[in-house]
Design a protein around this motif. Structure first.
Motif, PDB file in Angstrom:
ATOM      1  N   GLY A 222       0.800  -1.225   0.000  1.00  0.00           N
ATOM      2  CA  GLY A 222       0.000   0.000   0.000  1.00  0.00           C
ATOM      3  C   GLY A 222       0.829   1.269   0.000  1.00  0.00           C
ATOM      4  O   GLY A 222       0.300   2.357  -0.212  1.00  0.00           O
ATOM      5  N   GLU A 223       2.112   1.157   0.242  1.00  0.00           N
ATOM      6  CA  GLU A 223       2.952   2.353   0.208  1.00  0.00           C
ATOM      7  C   GLU A 223       3.451   2.577  -1.219  1.00  0.00           C
ATOM      8  O   GLU A 223       3.725   1.624  -1.939  1.00  0.00           O
ATOM      9  CB  GLU A 223       4.165   2.191   1.151  1.00  0.00           C
ATOM     10  CG  GLU A 223       3.758   2.086   2.609  1.00  0.00           C
ATOM     11  CD  GLU A 223       4.945   1.939   3.564  1.00  0.00           C
ATOM     12  OE1 GLU A 223       6.051   2.405   3.238  1.00  0.00           O
ATOM     13  OE2 GLU A 223       4.739   1.351   4.651  1.00  0.00           O
ATOM     14  N   THR A 224       3.562   3.866  -1.611  1.00  0.00           N
ATOM     15  CA  THR A 224       4.115   4.156  -2.937  1.00  0.00           C
ATOM     16  C   THR A 224       5.111   5.303  -2.822  1.00  0.00           C
ATOM     17  O   THR A 224       5.039   6.098  -1.884  1.00  0.00           O
ATOM     18  CB  THR A 224       3.023   4.596  -3.938  1.00  0.00           C
ATOM     19  OG1 THR A 224       2.239   5.612  -3.320  1.00  0.00           O
ATOM     20  CG2 THR A 224       2.134   3.457  -4.367  1.00  0.00           C
ATOM     21  N   ILE A 225       6.000   5.374  -3.769  1.00  0.00           N
ATOM     22  CA  ILE A 225       6.941   6.489  -3.845  1.00  0.00           C
ATOM     23  C   ILE A 225       6.503   7.365  -5.004  1.00  0.00           C
ATOM     24  O   ILE A 225       6.558   6.933  -6.165  1.00  0.00           O
ATOM     25  CB  ILE A 225       8.385   5.969  -4.050  1.00  0.00           C
ATOM     26  CG1 ILE A 225       8.762   5.093  -2.837  1.00  0.00           C
ATOM     27  CG2 ILE A 225       9.345   7.130  -4.236  1.00  0.00           C
ATOM     28  CD1 ILE A 225      10.086   4.369  -2.993  1.00  0.00           C
ATOM     29  N   PRO A 226       5.988   8.576  -4.756  1.00  0.00           N
ATOM     30  CA  PRO A 226       5.438   9.401  -5.831  1.00  0.00           C
ATOM     31  C   PRO A 226       6.531   9.863  -6.814  1.00  0.00           C
ATOM     32  O   PRO A 226       7.680  10.067  -6.423  1.00  0.00           O
ATOM     33  CB  PRO A 226       4.812  10.591  -5.128  1.00  0.00           C
ATOM     34  CG  PRO A 226       5.404  10.611  -3.773  1.00  0.00           C
ATOM     35  CD  PRO A 226       5.887   9.247  -3.448  1.00  0.00           C
ATOM     36  N   ALA A 227       6.106  10.021  -8.075  1.00  0.00           N
ATOM     37  CA  ALA A 227       7.061  10.411  -9.126  1.00  0.00           C
ATOM     38  C   ALA A 227       7.688  11.772  -8.824  1.00  0.00           C
ATOM     39  O   ALA A 227       8.845  12.001  -9.139  1.00  0.00           O
ATOM     40  CB  ALA A 227       6.349  10.447 -10.482  1.00  0.00           C
ATOM     41  N   PHE A 228       6.916  12.675  -8.129  1.00  0.00           N
ATOM     42  CA  PHE A 228       7.420  14.042  -7.959  1.00  0.00           C
ATOM     43  C   PHE A 228       8.602  14.150  -6.997  1.00  0.00           C
ATOM     44  O   PHE A 228       9.149  15.213  -6.814  1.00  0.00           O
ATOM     45  CB  PHE A 228       6.305  15.009  -7.590  1.00  0.00           C
ATOM     46  CG  PHE A 228       5.574  14.698  -6.318  1.00  0.00           C
ATOM     47  CD1 PHE A 228       6.211  14.834  -5.090  1.00  0.00           C
ATOM     48  CD2 PHE A 228       4.245  14.291  -6.346  1.00  0.00           C
ATOM     49  CE1 PHE A 228       5.506  14.556  -3.920  1.00  0.00           C
ATOM     50  CE2 PHE A 228       3.554  14.007  -5.181  1.00  0.00           C
ATOM     51  CZ  PHE A 228       4.199  14.135  -3.957  1.00  0.00           C
ATOM     52  N   ILE A 229       8.958  13.057  -6.344  1.00  0.00           N
ATOM     53  CA  ILE A 229      10.181  13.171  -5.524  1.00  0.00           C
ATOM     54  C   ILE A 229      11.391  12.626  -6.255  1.00  0.00           C
ATOM     55  O   ILE A 229      12.499  12.688  -5.757  1.00  0.00           O
ATOM     56  CB  ILE A 229      10.018  12.473  -4.148  1.00  0.00           C
ATOM     57  CG1 ILE A 229       9.813  10.964  -4.286  1.00  0.00           C
ATOM     58  CG2 ILE A 229       8.897  13.105  -3.344  1.00  0.00           C
ATOM     59  CD1 ILE A 229       9.863  10.232  -2.954  1.00  0.00           C
ATOM     60  N   ALA A 230      11.157  12.100  -7.478  1.00  0.00           N
ATOM     61  CA  ALA A 230      12.270  11.514  -8.209  1.00  0.00           C
ATOM     62  C   ALA A 230      13.164  12.609  -8.799  1.00  0.00           C
ATOM     63  O   ALA A 230      12.705  13.713  -9.077  1.00  0.00           O
ATOM     64  CB  ALA A 230      11.743  10.613  -9.320  1.00  0.00           C
TER      65      ALA A 230
END
Ligand SMILES: *Cc1c(COP(=O)(O)O)cnc(C)c1O
Length: 421
Positions: free
Chosen positions: A413-421
């Protein structure tokens, strides 16, 4: 009489007919182990003690809501006391008949209320006027007539830990008698509700009859007052709260409790509802862990184990006592005094303090006793620790009834959003 089915045979701890070490070898630790027989026996004790009045016994599932436990108790005639939509979901999953479900809690949401109405539960235990109005609205929308019990706060001190006292005047639970009186006087406002029941639950781990008697006397006086105004009470829900033995408590038995309170209800027409949680579950489970290190400081010996406050929070939360037994007893071993602590980075991560017991060594297994209630259900993933597995034993059989959580599940359920890449 035996209060549970965890005992030594020779020097090895058994659950019913199963060697606990055999379960541990197969499933690992930390591990909750439950005894089917103890669960059923504790329900039976209440059923027998109150047989003459045929009460509805709604097991308070927040104490231990594993599906296998719920199915065990529902099959033996128990109903369920629920406090959330999640608990309603569990009740449905084990096929609990709706007419045996009561729904408590100070913060029911509109969705939870609607779901429960659709399922057709027996009673909502209502704790405030805005909640009553919300249930009225939901019932109207679903064109249902809904049974409501008002939870009254009798203003008694149950003589238990502050965190588990719920019937004092200053507690967030229930309605004071004046407010409840006003609601009943006004009941024609609630076209879709049948205000036909009273609920009273004064707290938990109450070891004597007196606080109950005091609360029920006040409740009965209230019911008599209502009768004069033409309100008929069909159900009196007397809650849960019966205390159990963790250490050296000497709680009333179910039979003593019945002898003490049944005379109060003589000649009354309402049906009694009970909501026992701890009484049924506490002594029916243990939590097994393994010693990682024995650490000696100048003032203390610490047994550092692989069980922690995330697995069993009661000692940290309430200073609660749980007995600690080695799975393999050695009566000739030297004795030592230990604080049994977990690996979590909190000084509050203590499971047992100043315990005089046989000398412990790394890899030894220990059992935290009476961990069947408010144990696994309060577990968290703090320190990213996967939650323990749960096993149910019946006779000489055992089965995993909840798998140990995996590392994968920890981040589900956890995701790493694209905007922190
Ligand atoms: C928690 C609770 C119970 C069960 O309490 P025990 O002390 O475990 O028996 C029963 N009724 C209500 C409303 C509760 O909140």
């Amino acid at each position: 009489m035996m209060m549970h089915d965890f005992s030594y045979r020779g020097n090895e701890l058994y659950c019913e007919k199963v060697l606990v070490r055999d379960i541990v070898k197969k499933v690992g630790t930390p591990l909750y182990i439950y005894s089917y027989k103890t669960f059923v026996e504790h329900l039976r004790k209440l059923q027998r003690a109150f047989a003459t009045v045929r009460p509805l016994i709604c097991y308070s599932m927040k104490a231990n809501s594993n599906l296998a436990i719920l199915k065990t108790l529902v099959d033996k005639g128990a109903g369920l006391d629920i406090v959330s939509g999640g608990e309603l979901y569990r009740a449905r999953r084990v096929g609990c008949p709706p007419e045996k479900i009561v729904f408590a809690g100070v913060g029911k949401s509109f969705e939870e209320i609607e779901d429960a109405i659709r399922y057709g539960i027996l009673l909502f235990n209502v704790e405030s006027v805005p909640e009553l109005e919300l249930i009225e609205r939901a019932a109207g929308r679903l064109k249902a007539k809904v049974n409501v019990s008002l939870r009254i706060n009798p203003g008694v001190d149950p003589q238990t830990h502050d965190h588990i006292a719920t019937g004092k005047a200053e507690s967030k639970f229930g309605l004071d008698i004046q407010t409840a009186t006003r609601i009943f006087a006004d009941k024609s406002r609630y076209k879709n509700l049948s205000l036909c029941a009273i609920h009273v639950h004064i707290g938990s781990q109450i070891v004597t009859g007196s606080p109950f008697v005091e609360a029920f006397r006040k409740t009965l006086r209230f019911i008599d007052k209502l009768a004069k105004q033409g309100t008929v009470i069909k159900y009196l829900n007397v809650g849960g709260g019966l205390g159990v033995i963790y250490d050296s408590e000497n709680p009333q038995t179910a039979a003593q409790f019945a002898r003490r309170i049944l005379p109060l209800f003589k000649g009354r027409k309402f049906k009694l509802v009970f909501e026992p949680g701890r009484f049924i579950a506490a002594n029916s489970g243990i939590l097994v862990g393994q010693v990682l290190y024995v650490k000696q400081t100048q003032v203390k010996n610490f047994a550092i184990v692989n069980v922690a406050m995330n697995d069993l929070i009661r000692p940290s939360l309430y200073g609660a006592y749980h007995g600690v037994l080695p799975l393999k007893r050695n009566t000739r071993a030297p004795k030592e005094v230990y604080d049994v602590v977990g690996p979590i980075c909190e000084s509050g991560d203590v499971l047992a303090k100043d315990r005089h017991m046989q000398e412990l060594h790394p890899d030894d297994y220990i059992a935290l006793m009476s961990a069947g209630a408010y144990g696994f259900v309060m577990a968290s993933n703090y320190n990213s620790r996967p939650r323990a597995a749960e096993v149910l034993v019946r006779g000489s059989h055992f089965e995993v009834v909840r798998k140990r959580e995996s590392l994968q599940q920890l981040v589900e359920g956890e995701t790493i959003p694209a905007f922190i890449a």
